[in-house]
Design an enzyme around this catalytic site. Structure first.
Site, PDB file in Angstrom:
ATOM      1  N   ASN A   5       5.835  -1.062  -0.241  1.00  7.56           N
ATOM      2  CA  ASN A   5       7.049  -2.068  -0.112  1.00  7.56           C
ATOM      3  C   ASN A   5       5.939  -2.537  -1.114  1.00  7.56           C
ATOM      4  O   ASN A   5       4.313  -2.153  -1.259  1.00  7.56           O
ATOM      5  CB  ASN A   5       7.110  -2.247   1.134  1.00  7.56           C
ATOM      6  CG  ASN A   5       8.185  -3.767   0.347  1.00  7.56           C
ATOM      7  OD1 ASN A   5       7.107  -5.253   0.864  1.00  7.56           O
ATOM      8  ND2 ASN A   5       8.455  -4.267  -0.146  1.00  7.56           N
ATOM      9  N   GLY A   6       6.371  -3.304  -1.926  1.00  8.01           N
ATOM     10  CA  GLY A   6       5.251  -3.449  -3.535  1.00  8.01           C
ATOM     11  C   GLY A   6       5.510  -3.330  -4.791  1.00  8.01           C
ATOM     12  O   GLY A   6       5.207  -1.773  -4.943  1.00  8.01           O
ATOM     13  N   PRO A  26      13.663  -7.697   3.651  1.00  7.73           N
ATOM     14  CA  PRO A  26      13.766  -9.244   4.469  1.00  7.73           C
ATOM     15  C   PRO A  26      13.198 -10.203   2.840  1.00  7.73           C
ATOM     16  O   PRO A  26      12.287 -10.099   3.250  1.00  7.73           O
ATOM     17  CB  PRO A  26      13.103  -9.486   5.764  1.00  7.73           C
ATOM     18  CG  PRO A  26      11.830  -7.982   5.743  1.00  7.73           C
ATOM     19  CD  PRO A  26      12.291  -7.027   4.412  1.00  7.73           C
ATOM     20  N   MET A  27      14.378 -11.515   2.711  1.00  9.65           N
ATOM     21  CA  MET A  27      13.554 -12.313   2.411  1.00  9.65           C
ATOM     22  C   MET A  27      14.282 -13.371   2.351  1.00  9.65           C
ATOM     23  O   MET A  27      15.348 -13.781   2.849  1.00  9.65           O
ATOM     24  CB  MET A  27      14.064 -10.950   0.316  1.00  9.65           C
ATOM     25  CG  MET A  27      12.934 -10.490   0.020  1.00  9.65           C
ATOM     26  SD  MET A  27      13.233 -10.119  -1.931  1.00  9.65           S
ATOM     27  CE  MET A  27      14.974  -9.396  -2.124  1.00  9.65           C
ATOM     28  N   CYS A  73       4.044 -12.161   6.427  1.00 14.14           N
ATOM     29  CA  CYS A  73       4.476 -13.248   5.926  1.00 14.14           C
ATOM     30  C   CYS A  73       2.773 -13.844   5.620  1.00 14.14           C
ATOM     31  O   CYS A  73       1.474 -14.680   6.900  1.00 14.14           O
ATOM     32  CB  CYS A  73       4.975 -14.194   6.382  1.00 14.14           C
ATOM     33  SG  CYS A  73       5.143 -15.656   5.138  1.00 14.14           S
ATOM     34  N   GLN A 122      14.746  -9.360  11.437  1.00 13.73           N
ATOM     35  CA  GLN A 122      13.469  -9.741  12.003  1.00 13.73           C
ATOM     36  C   GLN A 122      12.852 -10.953  12.162  1.00 13.73           C
ATOM     37  O   GLN A 122      13.599 -11.874  11.499  1.00 13.73           O
ATOM     38  CB  GLN A 122      12.970  -9.375   9.913  1.00 13.73           C
ATOM     39  CG  GLN A 122      10.783  -9.915  10.067  1.00 13.73           C
ATOM     40  CD  GLN A 122      10.689  -9.644   8.794  1.00 13.73           C
ATOM     41  OE1 GLN A 122      10.849 -10.857   8.147  1.00 13.73           O
ATOM     42  NE2 GLN A 122       9.979  -8.477   8.376  1.00 13.73           N
ATOM     43  N   GLY A 160      12.332  -5.087  -2.526  1.00 17.38           N
ATOM     44  CA  GLY A 160      12.564  -6.695  -2.492  1.00 17.38           C
ATOM     45  C   GLY A 160      12.762  -7.591  -3.991  1.00 17.38           C
ATOM     46  O   GLY A 160      14.388  -7.444  -4.231  1.00 17.38           O
ATOM     47  N   ARG A 161      12.187  -7.781  -4.724  1.00 21.15           N
ATOM     48  CA  ARG A 161      12.333  -8.671  -6.123  1.00 21.15           C
ATOM     49  C   ARG A 161      13.528  -8.028  -7.100  1.00 21.15           C
ATOM     50  O   ARG A 161      13.915  -8.661  -7.804  1.00 21.15           O
ATOM     51  CB  ARG A 161      10.566  -9.061  -6.712  1.00 21.15           C
ATOM     52  CG  ARG A 161      10.314 -10.746  -6.060  1.00 21.15           C
ATOM     53  CD  ARG A 161       8.751  -9.862  -5.929  1.00 21.15           C
ATOM     54  NE  ARG A 161       8.198  -9.212  -5.404  1.00 21.15           N
ATOM     55  CZ  ARG A 161       6.435  -9.701  -6.325  1.00 21.15           C
ATOM     56  NH1 ARG A 161       5.806  -9.985  -6.862  1.00 21.15           N
ATOM     57  NH2 ARG A 161       6.033  -8.089  -5.806  1.00 21.15           N
ATOM     58  N   LYS A 206       7.109  -3.897  10.045  1.00 17.91           N
ATOM     59  CA  LYS A 206       6.723  -4.965   8.337  1.00 17.91           C
ATOM     60  C   LYS A 206       5.347  -5.639   8.778  1.00 17.91           C
ATOM     61  O   LYS A 206       5.408  -6.886   8.526  1.00 17.91           O
ATOM     62  CB  LYS A 206       7.346  -5.904   7.898  1.00 17.91           C
ATOM     63  CG  LYS A 206       7.330  -5.535   6.580  1.00 17.91           C
ATOM     64  CD  LYS A 206       8.461  -6.452   5.315  1.00 17.91           C
ATOM     65  CE  LYS A 206       8.373  -6.909   3.852  1.00 17.91           C
ATOM     66  NZ  LYS A 206       8.057  -7.802   3.733  1.00 17.91           N
TER      67      LYS A 206
END
Ligand SMILES: Cc1cc2nc3c(=O)[nH]c(=O)nc-3n(C[C@H](O)[C@H](O)[C@H](O)COP(=O)(O)O)c2cc1C
Length: 332
Positions: A204-205, A18-19, A102, A72, A228-229, A141
């Site tokens: 994640n990450g 999710p972004m 977040c 989300q 993500g990115r 998350k």
């Protein structure tokens, strides 16, 4: 094979993270086409949903072609979270994901997002209540902890599982780290290695190469990777990882034709979904990556990211094809 509730997933699924302002329907569609196994909406404020704020409600739009898709939500107030579960259910997602990760101040200061990492009992009781309030699978998350001194993710994950959470995605940073330093995957592996854990544990990450994804699978033993990115302006990342898993080799990079085609579709879908002004504005952040590494490209990039008129941006795409159509992209 990992399962989220009754949703069967392939071996080591790739999840689109999710972004905010990124994981919208057009971008999710592109990532899905390129191999994302599960996609998530950006986080949606439970308070915004209850107020019927147009911006929050619009984020509930999901499409058949992107299933399985998770919506989300974030918040820290039990009543608001339960009410928003009911609102979210009307969009018929496959999963409801709770954002407990977040790090931004405006979210954390209200005790939501990663703010809840300071009150694990509340995190667990909110999850418990939400699980009981819906038939949809609830997933979480989160991050490793509030800061380096308060990492209790093994215990936290087990408690979330015990109240019925169906999968957990863990970003290997603390809230204090924000996005700095490196994501640590060891604590995520500890969660997975806890013999009591049976729900999927997604890492994640910093999964930014196919090799990194493979490491997460083979060395850390996680159930899947949330990305993500590395996917921003580069939806091909999903197919590249899958190809690498299958063959041990790198897939050829997307050609200029593919990139321009994707950028065009991205812009068009964005305009169709949110109108020209927002569509043009919010697709801008993707172009740098779509067209990364091309020499003498500034003039075209500037046109793409400063024009307010969609026609000008589409023209820039045409010019790029004409001028750089034969450009050979290389691995960097
Ligand atoms: C632009 C941007 C927006 C983000 N918005 C959200 C969000 O809405 N919900 C969420 O859980 N995480 C959000 N994140 C965090 C990502 O989901 C992910 O945890 C983080 O970027 C680390 O993964 P990566 O290294 O693959 O990017 C956001 C990250 C970025 C870069």
């Amino acid at each position: 094979m990992p399962k989220i509730g009754d949703i069967e997933l392939p071996d080591f699924p790739l999840l689109l993270a999710p972004m905010e302002d990124v994981s919208d329907p057009p971008f999710r569609a592109l990532c899905k086409e390129q191999g994302a196994d599960v996609v998530f909406t950006e986080f949606i404020s439970s308070e915004g949903l209850i107020r019927d704020a147009a911006k929050s409600v619009m984020k509930l739009d999901i499409y058949e072609k992107e299933r399985p898709v998770g919506i989300q939500i974030f918040g820290a107030n039990l009543d608001s979270m339960l009410q928003s579960v009911e609102i979210v259910e009307k969009s018929n997602p496959d999963i409801i994901d709770i954002n407990f990760g977040c790090p931004v101040k405006k979210v954390v200061s209200k005790g939501a997002g990663a703010g809840i990492l300071k009150d694990i009992d509340l995190m667990v009781s909110l999850t418990d209540a939400m699980v009981k309030h819906t038939k949809l699978p609830i997933t979480v998350k989160t991050r490793l902890g509030w800061d380096e001194d308060s990492i209790k993710i093994v215990e936290v994950a087990e408690r979330l599982q015990d109240v019925g959470c169906k999968a957990i995605s863990i970003h290997g940073r603390t809230r204090a780290q924000m996005y700095k330093g490196y994501a640590k995957w060891e604590p995520i592996a500890e969660v997975k290695n806890n013999p009591r854990m049976h729900i999927p544990v997604f890492g994640n990450g910093d999964v930014d190469t196919p090799e990194a994804a493979m490491k997460m699978r083979d060395e850390y033993g996680l159930d899947g990777a949330m990305i993500g990115r590395a996917s921003i302006g580069y939806p091909w990342f999903f197919r590249e990882v899958k190809h690498y898993f299958k063959t041990g080799e790198h897939l050829a990079l997307p050609t200029m034709q593919e990139r321009v085609h994707a950028a065009r579709r991205h812009l068009q879908m964005s305009i169709d979904w949110k109108g020209e002004k927002l569509g043009v504005f919010e697709t801008r952040r993707h172009y740098t990556n779509y067209f990364k590494g091309i020499p003498n490209f500034k003039e075209y990039r500037m046109k793409m990211v400063t024009s307010d008129d969609a026609v000008d941006v589409f023209d820039a795409f045409d010019e790029v094809l004409e001028k750089f159509g034969d450009y050979q992209f290389e691995q960097v």
